[in-house]
Design a protein around this motif. Sequence first.
Motif, PDB file in Angstrom:
ATOM      1  N   PRO A   1       0.805  -1.228   0.000  1.00  0.00           N
ATOM      2  CA  PRO A   1       0.000   0.000   0.000  1.00  0.00           C
ATOM      3  C   PRO A   1       0.835   1.274   0.000  1.00  0.00           C
ATOM      4  O   PRO A   1       0.511   2.232  -0.688  1.00  0.00           O
ATOM      5  N   VAL A   2       1.929   1.279   0.757  1.00  0.00           N
ATOM      6  CA  VAL A   2       2.799   2.458   0.806  1.00  0.00           C
ATOM      7  C   VAL A   2       3.469   2.675  -0.546  1.00  0.00           C
ATOM      8  O   VAL A   2       3.663   3.822  -0.983  1.00  0.00           O
ATOM      9  N   LEU A   3       3.810   1.592  -1.237  1.00  0.00           N
ATOM     10  CA  LEU A   3       4.437   1.701  -2.555  1.00  0.00           C
ATOM     11  C   LEU A   3       3.533   2.429  -3.535  1.00  0.00           C
ATOM     12  O   LEU A   3       3.976   3.276  -4.305  1.00  0.00           O
ATOM     13  N   PHE A   4       2.236   2.128  -3.499  1.00  0.00           N
ATOM     14  CA  PHE A   4       1.313   2.760  -4.431  1.00  0.00           C
ATOM     15  C   PHE A   4       0.995   4.203  -4.037  1.00  0.00           C
ATOM     16  O   PHE A   4       0.667   5.030  -4.879  1.00  0.00           O
ATOM     17  N   ILE A   5       1.117   4.502  -2.748  1.00  0.00           N
ATOM     18  CA  ILE A   5       0.842   5.868  -2.291  1.00  0.00           C
ATOM     19  C   ILE A   5       1.958   6.814  -2.717  1.00  0.00           C
ATOM     20  O   ILE A   5       1.711   7.929  -3.196  1.00  0.00           O
ATOM     21  N   GLU A   6       3.210   6.387  -2.527  1.00  0.00           N
ATOM     22  CA  GLU A   6       4.361   7.236  -2.857  1.00  0.00           C
ATOM     23  C   GLU A   6       5.294   6.463  -3.792  1.00  0.00           C
ATOM     24  O   GLU A   6       6.418   6.130  -3.431  1.00  0.00           O
ATOM     25  N   ALA A   7       4.821   6.176  -4.991  1.00  0.00           N
ATOM     26  CA  ALA A   7       5.616   5.408  -5.947  1.00  0.00           C
ATOM     27  C   ALA A   7       6.749   6.252  -6.529  1.00  0.00           C
ATOM     28  O   ALA A   7       6.543   7.404  -6.916  1.00  0.00           O
ATOM     29  N   VAL A   8       7.942   5.687  -6.561  1.00  0.00           N
ATOM     30  CA  VAL A   8       9.123   6.346  -7.136  1.00  0.00           C
ATOM     31  C   VAL A   8       9.795   5.346  -8.072  1.00  0.00           C
ATOM     32  O   VAL A   8      10.101   4.218  -7.672  1.00  0.00           O
ATOM     33  N   VAL A   9      10.013   5.770  -9.315  1.00  0.00           N
ATOM     34  CA  VAL A   9      10.661   4.893 -10.286  1.00  0.00           C
ATOM     35  C   VAL A   9      12.178   5.060 -10.165  1.00  0.00           C
ATOM     36  O   VAL A   9      12.705   6.147 -10.409  1.00  0.00           O
ATOM     37  N   PRO A  10      12.909   4.012  -9.775  1.00  0.00           N
ATOM     38  CA  PRO A  10      14.360   4.143  -9.604  1.00  0.00           C
ATOM     39  C   PRO A  10      15.076   4.190 -10.953  1.00  0.00           C
ATOM     40  O   PRO A  10      14.596   3.656 -11.952  1.00  0.00           O
ATOM     41  N   THR A  11      16.243   4.813 -10.951  1.00  0.00           N
ATOM     42  CA  THR A  11      17.088   4.790 -12.141  1.00  0.00           C
ATOM     43  C   THR A  11      17.742   3.410 -12.242  1.00  0.00           C
ATOM     44  O   THR A  11      17.660   2.590 -11.312  1.00  0.00           O
ATOM     45  N   LEU A  12      18.396   3.134 -13.368  1.00  0.00           N
ATOM     46  CA  LEU A  12      19.060   1.842 -13.542  1.00  0.00           C
ATOM     47  C   LEU A  12      20.137   1.623 -12.480  1.00  0.00           C
ATOM     48  O   LEU A  12      20.302   0.516 -11.958  1.00  0.00           O
ATOM     49  N   GLU A  13      20.868   2.684 -12.164  1.00  0.00           N
ATOM     50  CA  GLU A  13      21.910   2.565 -11.143  1.00  0.00           C
ATOM     51  C   GLU A  13      21.300   2.273  -9.778  1.00  0.00           C
ATOM     52  O   GLU A  13      21.781   1.405  -9.035  1.00  0.00           O
ATOM     53  N   GLN A  14      20.227   2.996  -9.446  1.00  0.00           N
ATOM     54  CA  GLN A  14      19.561   2.758  -8.172  1.00  0.00           C
ATOM     55  C   GLN A  14      18.979   1.356  -8.108  1.00  0.00           C
ATOM     56  O   GLN A  14      19.044   0.688  -7.072  1.00  0.00           O
ATOM     57  N   LEU A  15      18.419   0.899  -9.225  1.00  0.00           N
ATOM     58  CA  LEU A  15      17.848  -0.443  -9.281  1.00  0.00           C
ATOM     59  C   LEU A  15      18.927  -1.508  -9.066  1.00  0.00           C
ATOM     60  O   LEU A  15      18.710  -2.503  -8.364  1.00  0.00           O
ATOM     61  N   PHE A  16      20.109  -1.269  -9.634  1.00  0.00           N
ATOM     62  CA  PHE A  16      21.227  -2.203  -9.468  1.00  0.00           C
ATOM     63  C   PHE A  16      21.617  -2.311  -7.995  1.00  0.00           C
ATOM     64  O   PHE A  16      21.793  -3.416  -7.464  1.00  0.00           O
ATOM     65  N   TYR A  17      21.741  -1.155  -7.335  1.00  0.00           N
ATOM     66  CA  TYR A  17      22.128  -1.174  -5.921  1.00  0.00           C
ATOM     67  C   TYR A  17      21.021  -1.760  -5.047  1.00  0.00           C
ATOM     68  O   TYR A  17      21.299  -2.463  -4.058  1.00  0.00           O
ATOM     69  N   LEU A  18      19.770  -1.500  -5.386  1.00  0.00           N
ATOM     70  CA  LEU A  18      18.656  -2.060  -4.626  1.00  0.00           C
ATOM     71  C   LEU A  18      18.631  -3.586  -4.727  1.00  0.00           C
ATOM     72  O   LEU A  18      18.438  -4.287  -3.729  1.00  0.00           O
ATOM     73  N   LEU A  19      18.840  -4.087  -5.952  1.00  0.00           N
ATOM     74  CA  LEU A  19      18.874  -5.540  -6.138  1.00  0.00           C
ATOM     75  C   LEU A  19      20.059  -6.157  -5.404  1.00  0.00           C
ATOM     76  O   LEU A  19      19.949  -7.231  -4.799  1.00  0.00           O
TER      77      LEU A  19
END
Length: 214
Positions: free
Chosen positions: A122-140
């Motif tokens: 629910p929080v994801l849909f309330i404040e959705a933020v699309v990460p950049t490729l670099e951010q996605l790499f670090y998140l994974l």
Amino acid sequence: MNILAGAIGIILYFYSIDHLILADSSMLNKLSPFFVILFARIFLKNRIRAFQLGALALALGGSALIIKPGFQFSSTVPALIGTLSAVFAGLAYTMVSYLGGRESSFTIVFIFSLFSTLACLPVLFIEAVVPTLEQLFYLLGAGVMAAGGQFMLTASYKYAPAGEISIYQYSQIVFASLLGILFFAELPDLMSLGGYVLIFTAGILIFLKGKRST
């Protein structure tokens, strides 16, 4: 129960990080091993031994030297929530120790991860933020490392008493500092070095005492 307690503990911890300075929120979260010993006594009937409390106090003192909390609590509510995160984390670890001989560690981690993900959707849909490729790499990367650590932590509680395992959570501070030296050239000061020694000493004492008891 451990799934719910673990999810609540994580949510409260992130709340305290957002509302307290990082050092103070980290320090409050490091109280969880003390609650593990308390809950292990209540639910698992494990004895509370003086050497365990002494080693935990030693490790907590070492982490304080490294983290250097300022105890700048602008409000008692965030500080209380930070403490509650340690309470729920301690309860979750104790329940993991109870389930260790009854459920696979893979099952425990999978259900915990699934429940936590669904609870945060629910929080994801309330404040959705699309990460950049670099951010996605670090998140994974962070997710893979966290999952690996959780599998190992869950397995460790399966094979040893909760009160003896909990103290080794303080070692994450040491390894985080060592990685900071390796990747970011963050050289520790004398207080941090003293903290490393105290944490390692506490871990060795618990290991040797546990081995002698066995």
